[in-house]
Design an enzyme around this catalytic site. Structure first.
Site, PDB file in Angstrom:
ATOM      1  CE  LYS A 100      41.331  32.002  30.301  1.00 47.23           C
ATOM      2  NZ  LYS A 100      42.704  32.200  30.794  1.00 47.23           N
ATOM      3  CE1 TYR A 153      23.463  23.259  59.075  1.00 46.26           C
ATOM      4  CE2 TYR A 153      23.584  24.270  56.887  1.00 46.26           C
ATOM      5  CZ  TYR A 153      23.249  23.196  57.708  1.00 46.26           C
ATOM      6  OH  TYR A 153      22.691  22.062  57.157  1.00 46.26           O
TER       7      TYR A 153
END
Length: 365
Positions: free
Chosen positions: A35, A255
């Site tokens: 899946k 950042y």
């Protein structure tokens, strides 16, 4: 020229892991769970790689089952969530899918459907997501008998909540509940074992086990990484080292200036980020590998790039390939640093990253 950010898929490792699952499950048989687009590896390619190994596949929903048929594979396919609409029932009957039935509304659809697919009944043994309570299984069987679907019932399934934790007693409790719940139907098959259950000593896996994450080389067990369990990495996530510079003490990168050099540090920039599915929360000290050496991330992961400390890889330079996870760095290690699990990382790699298959697979973007 395209970026060199790719996910290389080793179908030989996939088959190795499936064979290990079969060995651990014996005498039970193992249906391969593919899946979520084959846990991020490509459902068509995974199915093709296992078509001569696995007698049965398992997916979540009908879209995934249809993808297997579209790949030209006619193996039995178990839909673990069962039908999501009345039309799914007829499609499943026509395509030879096996539906897991877990709720009364699905029984309503079966009663209305002229053609009945093969069925598994889900038993709620304590996970409390889906499934019928053990006390009502007799009533469910009576409804199926009345609508002509009883002969289509293959067996019963349940799912373990805590099999990843060998110290938990809950798996034993669920196993006992499941065994007692289905005792009146001894001829029907039983399936309960997820990947983690394969590694629990003495754990019964009944007739069909359902290995999932272990097929892809990631660990299903708390405190272990895949290689410690004999699993081989199937996906190797790679990207190019695009720039190298030397940071002086007191200089930061990325950042928020979340990491600052305490000494002169050779730093590299790698062309991958959270826009590719690499976890943003994998920060400083998360391992990677380049030029024969393990290295570490420094600072925050950006959308399209991340920074690494090249102190222990003095030969690395622009153009070199960095392994973010794979054979040298387990995806489980990266997941631990990111505060998540290997399942999420493997299924989270975006379509921007091409999957490149070995000689026995296909190549697709």
């Amino acid at each position: 020229m395209p970026r060199k950010t790719v996910a290389r898929i080793d179908t030989g490792a996939l088959r190795h892991n499936y064979r290990l699952a079969c060995k651990l499950a014996s005498p039970a048989r193992a249906m391969a769970v593919i899946k979520a687009d084959g846990y991020g590896h490509g459902i068509r390619e995974v199915a093709r790689a296992l078509v001569d190994e696995a007698p049965k596949f398992a997916v979540a929903c009908i879209e995934e089952a249809l993808a297997i048929r579209a790949a030209g594979i006619n193996h039995p396919v178990v839909m673990l969530q069962g039908p999501h609409s009345f039309d799914d029932v007829a499609t499943s009957a026509g395509k030879g899918f096996e539906m897991v039935v877990h709720s009364d509304y699905q029984l309503d659809w079966l009663e209305q459907a002229p053609d009945k697919p093969k069925l598994w009944l889900k038993v709620n043994t304590g996970m409390n997501r889906l499934g019928f309570a053990p006390a009502v299984l007799g009533q469910v069987m009576a409804r199926l008998q009345a609508c002509g679907a009883r002969e289509q019932v293959i067996g019963f399934v349940t799912h373990y909540a805590c099999a990843d934790d060998p110290s938990s007693g809950f798996t034993e409790k669920q196993t006992r509940t499941f065994t007692e719940a289905v005792v009146d139907w001894p001829a029907l098959a039983k399936s309960a074992g997820n990947s983690a259950a394969h590694f629990l000593p003495g754990q019964p896996l009944f007739d069909w086990s359902r290995p999932g994450i272990m097929l892809y080389g990631a660990s299903p067990t708390l405190g272990k990484i895949g290689p410690e369990l004999g699993l081989e990495a199937v996906m190797t996530l790679e990207a190019e080292l695009t720039a190298v510079r030397t940071l002086q003490p007191g200089e930061s990168v990325g950042y928020g200036c979340s990491w600052t050099a305490e000494q002169e540090t050779r730093m590299g920039i790698v062309a991958i980020g959270y826009g590719d599915g690499y976890p943003r929360h994998a920060g400083t000290d998360t391992p990677a590998w380049v030029a024969g050496s393990r290295i570490r991330l420094i600072g925050r992961v950006s959308m399209d790039m991340l920074a690494v400390d090249l102190t222990h890889a003095p030969a690395a330079g622009p153009g070199d390939t960095v392994e973010l996870w794979g054979r040298h760095v387990s995806v489980d290690e990266v997941a631990q640093h990111a505060g998540t699990i290997g399942y999420e990382l493997l299924t989270g790699i975006t379509a921007r990253v091409p999957r490149l298959y070995d000689s026995s697979g296909d190549e697709t973007a």
